[in-house]
Design an enzyme around this catalytic site. Structure first.
Site, PDB file in Angstrom:
ATOM      1  N   LYS A 109      77.923 100.052  48.975  1.00 49.54           N
ATOM      2  CA  LYS A 109      76.485  99.559  48.848  1.00 49.54           C
ATOM      3  C   LYS A 109      76.111  99.355  50.118  1.00 49.54           C
ATOM      4  O   LYS A 109      74.696  99.802  50.321  1.00 49.54           O
ATOM      5  CB  LYS A 109      76.779  98.513  48.019  1.00 49.54           C
ATOM      6  CG  LYS A 109      75.233  97.851  47.863  1.00 49.54           C
ATOM      7  CD  LYS A 109      75.263  96.196  47.045  1.00 49.54           C
ATOM      8  CE  LYS A 109      75.704  95.243  47.834  1.00 49.54           C
ATOM      9  NZ  LYS A 109      74.601  94.315  48.625  1.00 49.54           N
ATOM     10  N   ASN A 110      76.623  98.664  51.050  1.00 42.89           N
ATOM     11  CA  ASN A 110      76.135  98.260  52.296  1.00 42.89           C
ATOM     12  C   ASN A 110      75.899  99.550  53.317  1.00 42.89           C
ATOM     13  O   ASN A 110      75.046  99.147  54.405  1.00 42.89           O
ATOM     14  CB  ASN A 110      76.935  97.156  52.792  1.00 42.89           C
ATOM     15  CG  ASN A 110      76.731  95.890  52.241  1.00 42.89           C
ATOM     16  OD1 ASN A 110      76.233  95.737  51.308  1.00 42.89           O
ATOM     17  ND2 ASN A 110      77.747  94.791  52.756  1.00 42.89           N
ATOM     18  N   CYS A 114      70.900  87.130  47.780  1.00 43.49           N
ATOM     19  CA  CYS A 114      71.993  86.278  47.507  1.00 43.49           C
ATOM     20  C   CYS A 114      71.365  84.799  48.246  1.00 43.49           C
ATOM     21  O   CYS A 114      71.170  84.927  49.180  1.00 43.49           O
ATOM     22  CB  CYS A 114      73.337  86.577  48.053  1.00 43.49           C
ATOM     23  SG  CYS A 114      74.050  87.922  46.973  1.00 43.49           S
ATOM     24  N   ARG A 128      69.603  82.708  55.925  1.00 44.13           N
ATOM     25  CA  ARG A 128      69.591  83.816  56.445  1.00 44.13           C
ATOM     26  C   ARG A 128      68.299  84.062  57.204  1.00 44.13           C
ATOM     27  O   ARG A 128      67.328  84.700  56.416  1.00 44.13           O
ATOM     28  CB  ARG A 128      69.873  84.789  55.270  1.00 44.13           C
ATOM     29  CG  ARG A 128      71.155  84.452  54.729  1.00 44.13           C
ATOM     30  CD  ARG A 128      71.440  85.553  53.689  1.00 44.13           C
ATOM     31  NE  ARG A 128      72.440  86.681  53.934  1.00 44.13           N
ATOM     32  CZ  ARG A 128      72.555  87.372  52.857  1.00 44.13           C
ATOM     33  NH1 ARG A 128      72.147  87.970  51.973  1.00 44.13           N
ATOM     34  NH2 ARG A 128      73.780  88.384  53.092  1.00 44.13           N
ATOM     35  N   ASP A 157      82.449  89.153  53.011  1.00 48.59           N
ATOM     36  CA  ASP A 157      82.173  89.627  51.627  1.00 48.59           C
ATOM     37  C   ASP A 157      83.673  89.726  50.977  1.00 48.59           C
ATOM     38  O   ASP A 157      83.420  89.896  49.824  1.00 48.59           O
ATOM     39  CB  ASP A 157      81.719  91.036  51.819  1.00 48.59           C
ATOM     40  CG  ASP A 157      80.053  90.934  52.227  1.00 48.59           C
ATOM     41  OD1 ASP A 157      79.628  89.779  52.149  1.00 48.59           O
ATOM     42  OD2 ASP A 157      79.448  92.056  52.453  1.00 48.59           O
ATOM     43  N   ARG A 159      74.643  94.354  40.726  1.00 48.19           N
ATOM     44  CA  ARG A 159      73.932  94.671  42.288  1.00 48.19           C
ATOM     45  C   ARG A 159      75.210  95.461  43.010  1.00 48.19           C
ATOM     46  O   ARG A 159      74.518  96.111  43.744  1.00 48.19           O
ATOM     47  CB  ARG A 159      73.465  93.563  42.786  1.00 48.19           C
ATOM     48  CG  ARG A 159      72.575  92.690  42.085  1.00 48.19           C
ATOM     49  CD  ARG A 159      72.016  91.470  42.990  1.00 48.19           C
ATOM     50  NE  ARG A 159      71.891  91.930  44.405  1.00 48.19           N
ATOM     51  CZ  ARG A 159      72.161  91.323  45.547  1.00 48.19           C
ATOM     52  NH1 ARG A 159      72.374  89.948  45.322  1.00 48.19           N
ATOM     53  NH2 ARG A 159      72.237  91.639  46.600  1.00 48.19           N
TER      54      ARG A 159
END
Ligand code: UD1
Length: 429
Positions: A22-23, A126, A131, A316, A408
């Site tokens: 995903k990233n 999230c 952030r 993560d 997600r």
């Protein structure tokens, strides 16, 4: 809203195919904004974040096509998508779209580089800490962009194009590295990015940009040197395997016991987490097919970890590892150094019977003999999957609510786990 129902107690045995990351997929999709030609991405996971980004890119004028189902195709195989930003018709990324996914803020780099302007809402995503976006702003300013803030939007202007510059990140940021890397590809002159993130997904993006005609050296190191080009062209690129998904399932197997082959998993992307699992008593074997993970009979040993930028232990996987340590034979200390508020899973793990005390940036986890199933609530992507891992060994039924977060970032999680013997199902609302 959908829920996941798990009845704990089964060991996992079999094969789990690892999807594209995903990233990596998200920045690769955003890179399509840099060229008017078609970018074809293979091994793209079917995830809510991917669909959301298609929507966001579509708003800028990007055409999207996906290859249809093929005869005999495994539903868990990655998909091929085509993205074409022939003309960018809108350089605004509005709040209602960006607020759903932080990574969509990254469009600011390619948009200002190609169009000379961008107006992008401050991000959401999230809820794990504040952030901020200061590094993106500083870096784009170093490249000559004029940045202002207006009603929750960051406005970047560079009517005569971006200029190559030397920028040293004061702190390692994956997203800011992706963004400045993409922007630098179309800047006038050479850009040097020092203290850049070394996460494998940054390398994947750089390799794709090189296929698109970019001149980048230092890939895989903390210094990226980019010689800007007038334009980039189309390319085909296959997304690298998801190391976080692989690490998550490795921890699930470590938790339940059994033996699973993580097909296409790449151990070289996950060395620190795999070493930690070995220290905990798990058998890890790297093969041509992927990563084999086994625990048969041995107790789980407690191991202390501290999250770090790559190649350190990934943030993560922190929540998943904490779930694992709730069943270890002793006390472990888990320290989070990347995000200041990434312990929301602690309360929910406690509902399942875990013994965890917070001590500033650290969680002290005392292993318990038994977890007991309960209804729990997921608050972010990785936190939700830590609850699934705990549920796999909890006595009785665990219901994970707000599955939205899992969708997600984890492709067909319940299918992958149930194929290996877990009792897990989705209850549609
Ligand atoms: C990416 C990953 C996320 C992972 C994180 C760290 C994606 C889509 N997401 O998120 O899964 O947990 O890397 O590996 O790839 N920071 C600032 N100022 C900035 C930017 C960041 O202070 O301008 C801080 C953040 O608040 C955080 C730290 O830097 O404390 C690292 O964040 P960053 O690497 O940017 O994370 P993301 O790119 O958002």
């Amino acid at each position: 809203m959908d829920r996941i129902r798990i009845v704990g107690g089964n060991r996992l045995n079999g094969t789990i195919p690892i999807s594209g990351a995903k990233n990596a997929t998200l920045p690769l999709m955003i890179a399509s904004l840099l060229t008017e030609e078609t970018l074809t991405l293979e091994n793209v996971p079917r995830l809510r974040d991917v669909a959301q980004l298609v929507h966001i890119l579509g708003n800028h004028g990007v055409d999207y096509a996906v290859k249809g189902k093929r005869y005999g195709q495994d539903p868990l195989a990655g998909q091929t998508i085509h993205l074409t930003a022939g003309a960018i018709v809108d350089t605004v990324a509005p709040y209602d779209l960006v607020s759903k996914m932080r990574a969509s803020f990254w469009v600011i780099g390619p948009l200002v580089a190609r169009m000379g302007e961008a107006r992008v809402s401050l991000p959401g995503g999230c809820a794990i800490g504040t952030r901020p976006v200061d590094l993106f702003i500083e870096g784009l300013e170093a490249m000559g962009a004029d940045i202002s803030l207006d009603q929750g939007y960051v406005i970047a202007k560079a009517p005569d194009g971006l200029k190559g510059a030397e920028y040293t990140f004061p702190k390692i940021s994956v997203g800011a590295t992706h963004t400045l890397l993409m922007a630098a590809c179309l800047a006038d002159g050479t850009t040097v990015l020092n203290n850049a993130a070394r996460e494998p997904e940054v390398g994947d993006l750089a390799n794709c940009l090189i296929k698109m005609g970019a001149d980048i050296s230092g890939v895989g190191t903390s210094t990226l040197v980019i010689k800007g080009k007038e334009s980039l062209h189309g390319a085909t690129h296959s997304v690298l395997p998801d190391r976080i998904e692989a690490g998550t399932y490795a921890m699930a197997v470590a938790m339940t016991g059994g033996e699973v082959m993580l097909k296409n998993g790449r151990a070289d992307l996950l060395q620190s987490a795999l070493d930690t699992l070995r220290d905990a008593g798990v058998t890890i074997t790297e093969t041509n097919e992927g990563i084999s993970v086994a625990r048969n009979g041995t107790a789980l040993k407690p191991v202390d970890i501290e999250t770090e930028p790559f190649p350190g232990f990934p943030t993560d996987l922190q929540a998943q590892f904490m779930a694992l340590m709730t069943k270890a034979d002793g006390v472990s200390r888990i320290t989070e150094t990347i995000f200041e508020n990434r312990f929301m899973h602690v309360q929910e793990l406690a509902r399942l019977g875990a013994d965890i005390q917070l001590d500033g940036q650290s969680a002290i986890v005392t292993g318990v003999d038994e977890l007991k199933g309960a209804p729990v609530m997921a608050t972010d992507l990785r936190a939700s999957v830590s609850l699934v891992i705990a549920g796999l060994v909890a006595d009785g039924e665990t219901i994970v609510n707000r599955v939205y977060h899992l969708d997600r970032g984890f492709e067909r999680l319940e299918e992958k786990l149930s194929r290996c013997g877990a009792t897990i199902e989705r209850i549609s609302a």
